[in-house]
Design a protein around this motif. Structure first.
Motif: not given
Length: 264
Positions: A97-101, A82-90, A253-259
């Motif tokens: 790079t994800l800002k949050q899992p 669904d919606a994802v927060a990323i580091d646009f600078g990366s 299933g699903y994936a838990e993505i921490e980074r």
């Protein structure tokens, strides 16, 4: 500069910001696998200016012909968030790079050939060779027992036929032939259940020991296929269901993505 980046369209109508993110994400995810036939990433972000805050609406990946950790072949893999927060600078630096899992719906398809190849991988063979379990060494005068040959055939209704050999380390090979049902347990394990031992093709003098060794192998396999052992760094897979379909084994299933991991 950033305003132009997120507002300019290419001839196909794709936003340049999304196009750059798709490219960076594809390169990042491709590096997770030892080999890959194809990896495609689709990012949706509207309005595109949200990219500047590192917010995207969804992120979808699909891959074919993937190899994880050199020996584990995956016919197809896909996931969608669904919606994802990323580091646009990366992203500007060529990384993702994800800002949050986050979590993603996932599907993994294995082929019968890929499963059999995995049984030759070091991570698997070290759990099948030179075993000194009391239940096994009691059959071999205290010597380690090995299962050097294990072959799987996928059957309908979530069943597998397992053909194997047991080496008692005394020059005698014992043939094993059984059908088991596979199921998901605790969302992370593949459980081998309800073994049906077939002895018709086993010499009569070996049938009793073949039955005992078959049950022992099922128990070993039942404790072996734990997804936590195969996780990519920063990503945990969890299963809701599995099914056999022809020569394919399909996990949903699903994936838990921490980074986003750097390598697979």
């Amino acid at each position: 500069m950033f305003g132009g980046l997120t507002g300019l369209k290419n001839p196909q109508g794709t936003d340049w910001g999304e196009q750059m993110l798709n490219t960076v994400a594809s390169q990042t995810i491709r590096h997770l696998f030892t080999r890959s036939e194809s990896v495609e990433v689709f990012v949706r972000c509207y309005p595109s200016s949200k990219l500047l805050q590192g917010s995207i609406d969804s992120f979808k990946m699909s891959g074919r012909g993937l190899v994880i950790k050199r020996d584990f072949a995956v016919e197809e893999m896909s996931f969608e968030t669904d919606a994802v927060a990323i580091d646009f600078g990366s992203v500007l630096g060529g990384k993702l790079t994800l800002k949050q899992p986050t979590q993603a719906i996932a599907q993994v398809i294995l082929s019968e050939a890929g499963i059999n190849h995995a049984f030759k991988a070091e991570l698997v063979t070290k759990r099948l060779l030179n075993l000194s379990l009391p239940t096994l060494t009691a059959l071999s005068d205290g010597k380690p027992v090995s299962f050097p040959e294990v072959q799987v055939q996928l059957l309908p209704e979530n069943r597998l036929r397992i053909l194997a050999q047991a080496d008692l380390n005394n020059g005698e090979l014992i043939p094993l032939n059984m059908i088991v049902t596979i199921a998901v347990e605790k969302r992370r394990r593949v459980s081998f259940q309800n073994p049906e031992i077939a002895l018709e093709s086993v010499p009569e003098a070996q049938q009793d020991i073949s039955r005992t060794l078959s049950m022992a192998l099922v128990e070993i396999l039942d404790n072996m296929v734990d997804l936590d052992r195969f996780d990519l760094d920063g990503v945990k897979m969890r299963l809701n269901r599995l099914e056999t379909e022809g020569q394919k084994l399909i996990f949903s299933g699903y994936a838990e993505i921490e980074r986003i991991p750097r390598s697979g």
